[in-house]
Design a protein around this motif. Structure first.
Motif, PDB file in Angstrom:
ATOM      1  N   ALA A  20       0.845  -1.201   0.000  1.00  0.00           N
ATOM      2  CA  ALA A  20       0.000   0.000   0.000  1.00  0.00           C
ATOM      3  C   ALA A  20       0.869   1.236   0.000  1.00  0.00           C
ATOM      4  CB  ALA A  20      -0.914  -0.007   1.211  1.00  0.00           C
ATOM      5  N   PRO A  21       0.499   2.214  -0.737  1.00  0.00           N
ATOM      6  CA  PRO A  21      -0.724   2.380  -1.524  1.00  0.00           C
ATOM      7  C   PRO A  21      -0.585   1.907  -2.966  1.00  0.00           C
ATOM      8  CG  PRO A  21       0.428   4.460  -1.503  1.00  0.00           C
ATOM      9  CD  PRO A  21       1.263   3.476  -0.695  1.00  0.00           C
ATOM     10  N   ASN A  22       0.426   1.119  -3.279  1.00  0.00           N
ATOM     11  CA  ASN A  22       0.724   0.723  -4.660  1.00  0.00           C
ATOM     12  C   ASN A  22       0.244  -0.681  -5.011  1.00  0.00           C
ATOM     13  OD1 ASN A  22       2.110   3.190  -5.168  1.00  0.00           O
ATOM     14  ND2 ASN A  22       3.796   2.394  -3.960  1.00  0.00           N
ATOM     15  N   ILE A  23      -0.967  -1.021  -4.593  1.00  0.00           N
ATOM     16  CA  ILE A  23      -1.566  -2.303  -4.959  1.00  0.00           C
ATOM     17  C   ILE A  23      -2.472  -2.047  -6.160  1.00  0.00           C
ATOM     18  CG2 ILE A  23      -3.020  -4.217  -4.218  1.00  0.00           C
ATOM     19  CD1 ILE A  23      -2.176  -3.557  -1.317  1.00  0.00           C
ATOM     20  N   PRO A  24      -2.197  -2.693  -7.303  1.00  0.00           N
ATOM     21  CA  PRO A  24      -3.032  -2.461  -8.482  1.00  0.00           C
ATOM     22  C   PRO A  24      -4.502  -2.807  -8.196  1.00  0.00           C
ATOM     23  CG  PRO A  24      -1.050  -3.659  -9.084  1.00  0.00           C
ATOM     24  CD  PRO A  24      -1.101  -3.615  -7.586  1.00  0.00           C
ATOM     25  N   LEU A  25      -5.385  -1.984  -8.699  1.00  0.00           N
ATOM     26  CA  LEU A  25      -6.810  -2.140  -8.425  1.00  0.00           C
ATOM     27  C   LEU A  25      -7.342  -3.490  -8.886  1.00  0.00           C
ATOM     28  CD1 LEU A  25      -9.359  -0.899  -7.281  1.00  0.00           C
ATOM     29  CD2 LEU A  25      -9.749   0.190  -9.504  1.00  0.00           C
ATOM     30  N   ASP A  26      -6.912  -3.982 -10.047  1.00  0.00           N
ATOM     31  CA  ASP A  26      -7.412  -5.270 -10.528  1.00  0.00           C
ATOM     32  C   ASP A  26      -6.979  -6.415  -9.609  1.00  0.00           C
ATOM     33  OD1 ASP A  26      -4.725  -4.951 -11.394  1.00  0.00           O
ATOM     34  OD2 ASP A  26      -5.035  -6.251 -13.136  1.00  0.00           O
ATOM     35  N   LYS A  27      -5.756  -6.395  -9.119  1.00  0.00           N
ATOM     36  CA  LYS A  27      -5.286  -7.434  -8.202  1.00  0.00           C
ATOM     37  C   LYS A  27      -6.000  -7.315  -6.852  1.00  0.00           C
ATOM     38  CE  LYS A  27      -0.766  -8.061 -10.291  1.00  0.00           C
ATOM     39  NZ  LYS A  27      -0.771  -9.479 -10.613  1.00  0.00           N
ATOM     40  N   PHE A  28      -6.139  -6.100  -6.381  1.00  0.00           N
ATOM     41  CA  PHE A  28      -6.839  -5.833  -5.120  1.00  0.00           C
ATOM     42  C   PHE A  28      -8.278  -6.371  -5.189  1.00  0.00           C
ATOM     43  CE2 PHE A  28      -9.422  -2.870  -2.570  1.00  0.00           C
ATOM     44  CZ  PHE A  28      -8.817  -3.010  -1.342  1.00  0.00           C
ATOM     45  N   THR A  29      -8.973  -6.055  -6.273  1.00  0.00           N
ATOM     46  CA  THR A  29     -10.355  -6.497  -6.468  1.00  0.00           C
ATOM     47  C   THR A  29     -10.442  -8.010  -6.556  1.00  0.00           C
ATOM     48  OG1 THR A  29     -10.845  -4.426  -7.606  1.00  0.00           O
ATOM     49  CG2 THR A  29     -12.380  -6.240  -7.945  1.00  0.00           C
ATOM     50  N   ASN A  30      -9.534  -8.649  -7.295  1.00  0.00           N
ATOM     51  CA  ASN A  30      -9.546 -10.107  -7.416  1.00  0.00           C
ATOM     52  C   ASN A  30      -9.307 -10.784  -6.075  1.00  0.00           C
ATOM     53  OD1 ASN A  30     -10.200 -10.272 -10.111  1.00  0.00           O
ATOM     54  ND2 ASN A  30      -8.077 -10.428 -10.789  1.00  0.00           N
ATOM     55  N   ASP A  90       0.998 -11.755  -4.745  1.00  0.00           N
ATOM     56  CA  ASP A  90       0.275 -12.505  -5.767  1.00  0.00           C
ATOM     57  C   ASP A  90       1.027 -13.799  -6.044  1.00  0.00           C
ATOM     58  OD1 ASP A  90      -1.088 -13.492  -7.936  1.00  0.00           O
ATOM     59  OD2 ASP A  90      -0.752 -11.743  -9.211  1.00  0.00           O
ATOM     60  N   THR A  91       0.486 -14.926  -5.585  1.00  0.00           N
ATOM     61  CA  THR A  91       1.120 -16.221  -5.815  1.00  0.00           C
ATOM     62  C   THR A  91       0.368 -17.035  -6.863  1.00  0.00           C
ATOM     63  OG1 THR A  91      -0.117 -17.279  -4.023  1.00  0.00           O
ATOM     64  CG2 THR A  91       2.023 -16.304  -3.458  1.00  0.00           C
ATOM     65  N   SER A  92      -0.555 -16.392  -7.581  1.00  0.00           N
ATOM     66  CA  SER A  92      -1.378 -17.102  -8.561  1.00  0.00           C
ATOM     67  C   SER A  92      -0.581 -17.449  -9.816  1.00  0.00           C
ATOM     68  CB  SER A  92      -2.602 -16.269  -8.939  1.00  0.00           C
ATOM     69  OG  SER A  92      -2.201 -15.066  -9.555  1.00  0.00           O
ATOM     70  N   TYR A  93      -0.973 -18.518 -10.444  1.00  0.00           N
ATOM     71  CA  TYR A  93      -0.321 -18.982 -11.669  1.00  0.00           C
ATOM     72  C   TYR A  93      -0.471 -17.965 -12.799  1.00  0.00           C
ATOM     73  CZ  TYR A  93       0.878 -21.929 -15.629  1.00  0.00           C
ATOM     74  OH  TYR A  93       1.463 -22.440 -16.758  1.00  0.00           O
ATOM     75  N   TRP A  94      -1.642 -17.349 -12.902  1.00  0.00           N
ATOM     76  CA  TRP A  94      -1.938 -16.422 -13.988  1.00  0.00           C
ATOM     77  C   TRP A  94      -1.621 -14.970 -13.624  1.00  0.00           C
ATOM     78  CZ3 TRP A  94      -2.358 -18.892 -18.300  1.00  0.00           C
ATOM     79  CH2 TRP A  94      -2.886 -20.162 -18.319  1.00  0.00           C
ATOM     80  N   HIS A  95      -1.043 -14.745 -12.460  1.00  0.00           N
ATOM     81  CA  HIS A  95      -0.678 -13.392 -12.008  1.00  0.00           C
ATOM     82  C   HIS A  95      -1.885 -12.454 -11.960  1.00  0.00           C
ATOM     83  CE1 HIS A  95       3.418 -14.772 -12.359  1.00  0.00           C
ATOM     84  NE2 HIS A  95       3.166 -15.125 -13.608  1.00  0.00           N
ATOM     85  N   ASP A  96      -3.014 -13.025 -11.509  1.00  0.00           N
ATOM     86  CA  ASP A  96      -4.246 -12.241 -11.418  1.00  0.00           C
ATOM     87  C   ASP A  96      -4.685 -12.006  -9.976  1.00  0.00           C
ATOM     88  OD1 ASP A  96      -5.126 -14.768 -10.714  1.00  0.00           O
ATOM     89  OD2 ASP A  96      -6.430 -15.016 -12.455  1.00  0.00           O
TER      90      ASP A  96
END
Length: 129
Positions: free
Chosen positions: A32-42, A61-67
């Motif tokens: 924070a405050p640099n968490i991308p909105l799309d990652k934050f929302t997901n 973000d430990t997801s395979y698709w980086h989402d």
């Protein structure tokens, strides 16, 4: 995302800025405050149910698709994580510091030993946020 104003939380974010990039791939770490909105929302829609009084301080973000549909979320009170098809899990920092509490198995998290040690350090320093 706003930067917390509490001096204690600012110190915690400074701590996270120092520690997280050393323990995880820097492309996975967002503080924070640099968490991308799309990652934050997901993260919020897939595994991280936060209380009204909690502030989200970092996302790994430990997801395979980086989402960020899987990963680790650090708030001012606890750490929340999800991996694969497993259910989300969490532990309060105060419980990490309490030697009578059992810390959940973290082997499903990449670099679990490093993360476990980080949790212990957070629990010792920031258990009363």
């Amino acid at each position: 995302m706003e930067m917390p104003t509490s001096p204690y939380l600012v110190g915690f974010i400074d701590f996270l800025n120092d520690k997280l990039p050393k323990k995880f791939n820097s492309e996975e770490v967002f503080i924070a405050p640099n968490i991308p909105l799309d990652k934050f929302t997901n993260a919020l829609s897939n595994y991280a149910i936060v209380n009204a009084d909690e502030q989200i301080l970092a996302l790994i973000d430990t997801s395979y698709w980086h989402d960020a549909k899987e990963g680790i979320l650090l708030t001012n009170n606890r750490v929340i994580w999800k991996r694969g098809w497993s259910s989300p899990n969490f532990i309060n920092y105060v419980d990490v510091a309490d030697e009578t509490k059992e810390i959940p198995e973290l082997s499903h998290i990449r670099d679990s030993v490093k993360f476990y040690l980080l949790l212990q350090e957070i629990g010792g320093k920031y258990r009363l946020l």
